[in-house]
Each structure stands twice: as C-alpha cells, then as structure tokens.
Design an enzyme around this catalytic site. Structure first.
Site, PDB file in Angstrom:
ATOM      1  N   LYS A  45      44.591 -58.500  15.653  1.00  0.00           N
ATOM      2  CA  LYS A  45      45.371 -57.841  14.596  1.00  0.00           C
ATOM      3  C   LYS A  45      45.635 -56.387  14.987  1.00  0.00           C
ATOM      4  O   LYS A  45      44.987 -55.862  15.908  1.00  0.00           O
ATOM      5  CB  LYS A  45      44.589 -57.900  13.280  1.00  0.00           C
ATOM      6  CG  LYS A  45      43.236 -57.192  13.326  1.00  0.00           C
ATOM      7  CD  LYS A  45      42.408 -57.498  12.090  1.00  0.00           C
ATOM      8  CE  LYS A  45      41.069 -56.765  12.138  1.00  0.00           C
ATOM      9  NZ  LYS A  45      40.195 -57.135  11.010  1.00  0.00           N
ATOM     10  N   TYR A 267      47.702 -23.180  14.055  1.00  0.00           N
ATOM     11  CA  TYR A 267      47.938 -23.020  12.614  1.00  0.00           C
ATOM     12  C   TYR A 267      46.670 -22.574  11.908  1.00  0.00           C
ATOM     13  O   TYR A 267      45.589 -23.108  12.146  1.00  0.00           O
ATOM     14  CB  TYR A 267      48.404 -24.340  12.002  1.00  0.00           C
ATOM     15  CG  TYR A 267      49.802 -24.720  12.378  1.00  0.00           C
ATOM     16  CD1 TYR A 267      50.884 -23.938  11.970  1.00  0.00           C
ATOM     17  CD2 TYR A 267      50.051 -25.851  13.143  1.00  0.00           C
ATOM     18  CE1 TYR A 267      52.187 -24.292  12.310  1.00  0.00           C
ATOM     19  CE2 TYR A 267      51.341 -26.217  13.486  1.00  0.00           C
ATOM     20  CZ  TYR A 267      52.410 -25.432  13.069  1.00  0.00           C
ATOM     21  OH  TYR A 267      53.684 -25.778  13.411  1.00  0.00           O
TER      22      TYR A 267
END
Ligand SMILES: *Cc1c(COP(=O)(O)O)cnc(C)c1O
Length: 383
Positions: A45, A267
């Site tokens: 998956k 940042y």
C-alpha cells in the site's frame, strides 16, 4: 575573523536523488518468509511504503511472498496494470466501490460489514472475500456484535453460489510491544471469530492476523499467513530485528557561504550561528518529505562527517552547518541511508522529528528523482 565571502552558487547538479535498494527488499522478504510457517503477503500500500509498489511487489514475489495486499482497489488495479498476476487482497473500500471490476480483475476484497457484503453480492457473481473482524483497534473491521450475522449472511451467499469466503482477517494495534495485554486479547478475539465463522459453515483457507511486528515477535498470531509491509522495506516498529533499510537520499550542495557569528539562518531565524562558520545549502525540503519538526535536530553526512541541519527546514531547501568540514559545490550530502557509511538513517530522522519511520518513507515527494537498484527493467525480466 575573516570577512564573509561572496556566495558561490553551483551551476551543477541540483536534484536530490532517492535510491531504492531492491536487494534490501529481497533480503528482508527472505527473512520474513523464514520467520513464518504460513504464507507471506507483501503489503505494498501507499506505493509500497514510498518504495514503488510494483517494484517492491515483484521483488517480494521472487523472494518468498506469495500474495500481495493493498488498501484500496485503485492500488490493486495499479498492480494489475503493471502486469502483476499474483493474488491481491484490497481491504479498505467504500460500500459503493467498483466491486465488479475487482471481480473481473481477480482482486480479493475484505468485507467489514453487511452493507459491504450486500454491495459485493449485487455487483455480480464470483467475488472472493475475506471477512474482516475488528480484533481491538476500533478502526476497520466488523464489531464483534455484528460478526455472527456477517458470517451467516456470507455463508448464505456462498451457498447460493454468489461468492466465496476465502479468508478471515484481523489486525493488532500494539504488536510492536509484545507485553501489551491487548495482543493476547486480540488473538483471543480472532480465535473466537474463527470459531463463529466455522459454526456458520465457513471454511476459509486464509486466516491472517499478523503484520510486521507480530510476525517477528508473536508466533501465536501467525495462523496461515502474515501480511508484512513495513518490514519488507526495512522498518521494524518493534526495533528488535536487524532489517535492511532500502532508501538512500542524497542531495548536492548547491551553495556555500561563510557567515559571521550571530547570523540568523532561514525563516524565523530559529538558529543563529554561535561562531563564524560555513553553511551549505541542499535543494531538498519539506515539500520533498523532510519533516519540519526535524529542523535543528537532524544531521546529514558530508565528506564522511555528520553535520547538523540548522534553522528551519524550508519547503525546498535545507541548510547545514559545515563548521570546518571540507566541502565543495556539487559535493553530495547523504541525507539518510542504510547507515553503513556513517550516514543518518531514516530512523534517525524519524526520531529527530518525533514521527514513525513509516511517515518519513511514505511522505517522500514526487519530485525526487527515483532510481531503483537493481533496475526495474531487470526485475521485470525476472518475474
Ligand atoms: C498496513 C497494514 C498491514 C501491514 O502492516 P506492517 O506493520 O507495515 O507490516 C497489514 N494489515 C493491515 C490491515 C494494514 O493496514
């Protein structure tokens, strides 16, 4: 102290590269095939836990897996589209899923409720279903109170020739901690579920409860098959077994700069250089799947040395503090790998970020260049 130097910018390779070692998948698959007496289902998956569903599936089938498992029907159809003909089970779908195509394409489906059962029957004859019992996660699977009714209805449909119940499944939520009492409770509930199904006349040949951790640690949970996903790609949630990680992420240094003490980086200036130092810029960030929460904690390997990630990881960029580590533009940083050359592992990044390893490997972004070794083409010739 020397003056800050002009920024040097690389005109050279700028792309981070994810290398997927299918030999590691092969080695891990063989280990799991040895560890269980039953069949091994390769769970692929989420694009094979980010490693490439079809490539992991092919490798696993060559090295001991006999079946494939995925969450959604779309994932199952993608395996068929890729040419895989092995048995596939899909276990989480809405009631109105495309059951007719599932039957037409020979996909086995999990049935967690009467509504699902009725919808599968309505889609036509020939479905091969696994009844799914909730063995203690309160997530998917039928509640114990609905189980007997589901088994009887499935048996009636079987007698009418509408479908075949080929499997019964459950799932354990705490198998990575073998002493957790919920494991024994889950096993007991599954054994009860098998008895109820038998009492209803069902004789499914596949009975499966164990995933990676239970396969490694809890033989009582093995029944006729293990569904193993994480373990095949080298992730052991229980951290008890030596598996081989399959991913290596490298990124070239695309800029170097020398900064003065006190320079704020990235940042929010969450890191300020405590001394004059040299910084390297890597063109990989959280849009590529590096967890922001590993900012200021994770490391990468450059020139054989571990150097720290500093400042906040940006969308497309990460800054590392080289200190006196020698490095030139275009040199490759190893962000993570199997750890054999001293590089950090996915586990180290996961621990730095406070997330499971699964979250890192399934979150690696689509713009990374992906290279499979050995090549996908050679594998296709094999299988
Ligand atoms: C994901 C999943 C698995 C595989 O679990 P791993 O721990 O990755 O081996 C097995 N069964 C179900 C129902 C799952 O959702």
């Amino acid at each position: 102290m020397s003056r800050p130097q002009p920024v040097a910018v690389a005109a050279l390779p700028t792309r981070p590269r994810l290398t997927i070692d299918l030999d590691a998948v092969a080695v891990n698959t063989r280990l799991f095939a040895r560890r269980t007496a039953g069949e091994l289902m390769a769970v692929v998956k989420a694009d094979g836990f980010g490693h490439g569903a079809a490539d992991v599936a092919r490798t696993a089938l060559v090295h001991g897996a006999t079946r494939l498992g995925v969450t959604s029907l779309d994932e199952a159809f993608a395996l068929r589209d890729a040419g895989l003909v092995a048995p596939v089970l899909s276990w989480l779908n809405p009631v109105d899923a495309d059951w007719a195509s599932a039957v037409a394409r020979d996909i086995e489906v999990a049935v967690p409720s009467r509504e699902h059962l009725d919808a599968v029957i309505a889609a036509g004859r020939g479905a091969r279903v696994h009844l799914h019992l909730d063995t203690g996660m309160a997530r998917d699977g039928a509640a114990p109170s609905a189980w007997a009714g589901l088994c009887r209805a499935a048996r009636r449909a079987e007698l009418r020739g509408e479908l075949t119940v080929v499997g019964l499944m459950g799932h354990l939520g705490c198998a990575d901690v073998p002493t957790d009492p919920s494991n024994a409770a889950g096993r007991t509930r599954f054994a009860w579920g098998l008895q109820v199904a038998r009492g209803a006349g069902l004789r499914p040949t596949q009975r499966h409860l164990a995933a990676t951790s239970a396969t490694l640690l809890d033989p009582l949970s093995h029944h006729t098959m293990s569904r193993v996903g994480a373990g095949l790609v080298g992730i052991d949630p229980s951290r008890t077994t030596d598996l081989r990680p399959a991913l290596t992420l490298t990124a070239p240094i695309v800029a170097l700069r020398s900064v003065r003490a006190g320079t704020g980086v990235g940042y929010g200036h969450t890191w300020q250089a405590p001394r004059a130092t040299r910084l390297a810029l890597l063109p990989v960030g959280y849009a590529d799947g590096l967890p922001v929460s590993a900012s200021g904690r994770a490391e990468v390997l450059i020139s054989g040395r571990r150097v720290p990630v500093v400042g906040r990881i940006s969308m497309d960029m990460t800054v590392v503090d080289l200190g006196d580590t020698p490095a030139e533009l275009g040199d490759l940083a190893c962000v993570f790998g199997p750890g054999r050359a001293g590089e950090p592992t996915v586990r180290a990044w996961a621990d730095a970020a406070g997330v499971p390893e699964h979250e890192i490997v399934t979150g690696l972004g689509g713009r990374l260049e992906r290279v499979h070794t050995p090549s996908s083409t050679s594998l296709r010739r094999l299988s």
